[in-house]
Write a protein that holds these residues in place. Structure first.
Motif, PDB file in Angstrom:
ATOM      1  N   GLN A 167      25.661 -28.690 -78.869  1.00 44.94           N
ATOM      2  CA  GLN A 167      26.063 -28.317 -77.510  1.00 44.94           C
ATOM      3  C   GLN A 167      27.153 -29.240 -76.967  1.00 44.94           C
ATOM      4  N   PHE A 168      27.051 -30.532 -77.210  1.00 46.38           N
ATOM      5  CA  PHE A 168      28.050 -31.478 -76.714  1.00 46.38           C
ATOM      6  C   PHE A 168      29.408 -31.243 -77.364  1.00 46.38           C
ATOM      7  N   VAL A 169      29.404 -31.049 -78.670  1.00 44.56           N
ATOM      8  CA  VAL A 169      30.652 -30.787 -79.403  1.00 44.56           C
ATOM      9  C   VAL A 169      31.253 -29.461 -78.957  1.00 44.56           C
ATOM     10  N   GLY A 170      30.400 -28.463 -78.758  1.00 44.79           N
ATOM     11  CA  GLY A 170      30.887 -27.167 -78.283  1.00 44.79           C
ATOM     12  C   GLY A 170      31.508 -27.249 -76.899  1.00 44.79           C
ATOM     13  N   THR A 171      30.917 -28.060 -76.032  1.00 42.54           N
ATOM     14  CA  THR A 171      31.462 -28.232 -74.683  1.00 42.54           C
ATOM     15  C   THR A 171      32.820 -28.913 -74.724  1.00 42.54           C
ATOM     16  N   ILE A 172      32.955 -29.940 -75.548  1.00 42.66           N
ATOM     17  CA  ILE A 172      34.249 -30.619 -75.678  1.00 42.66           C
ATOM     18  C   ILE A 172      35.290 -29.667 -76.252  1.00 42.66           C
ATOM     19  N   GLY A 173      34.918 -28.913 -77.276  1.00 43.37           N
ATOM     20  CA  GLY A 173      35.847 -27.960 -77.880  1.00 43.37           C
ATOM     21  C   GLY A 173      36.285 -26.892 -76.895  1.00 43.37           C
TER      22      GLY A 173
END
Length: 96
Positions: A39-45
């Motif tokens: 979720q964190f990586v997806g939000t940054i992306g």
């Protein structure tokens, strides 16, 4: 007026950093180093995509199809560097 030009130059420099971060992030995704299901990586992306895509889309439309190579961030960086140099060398000295 110089304060406004300084803010514009600062915003352009900040956008350069965002473009570089988005390019590095896309490489990390392409080489499966980071997992987009996190979720964190997806939000940054998603944030990087939303910040860079409106500026990169017109550049991509003008470029020919190069297969899997996307040089639109490089072209946009060159355009930003050109605008910064024009402001610094021609506009900034003319403002009192």
């Amino acid at each position: 007026m110089r304060a406004l030009l300084d803010v514009i130059l600062l915003a352009l420099q900040l956008y350069v950093y965002i473009l570089i971060a988005a390019a590095i992030f896309s490489w990390l995704i392409a080489f499966n180093i980071v997992n987009m299901r996190n979720q964190f990586v997806g939000t940054i992306g998603e944030a990087l995509w939303r910040l860079t895509e409106p500026a990169l889309r017109p550049v991509r439309r003008m470029l020919p199809n190069l297969g899997g190579i996307d040089i639109s961030p490089i072209i946009l960086l060159l355009i930003i560097f050109f605008i910064q140099r024009v402001i610094l060398l021609y506009v900034y000295p003319a403002v009192y």
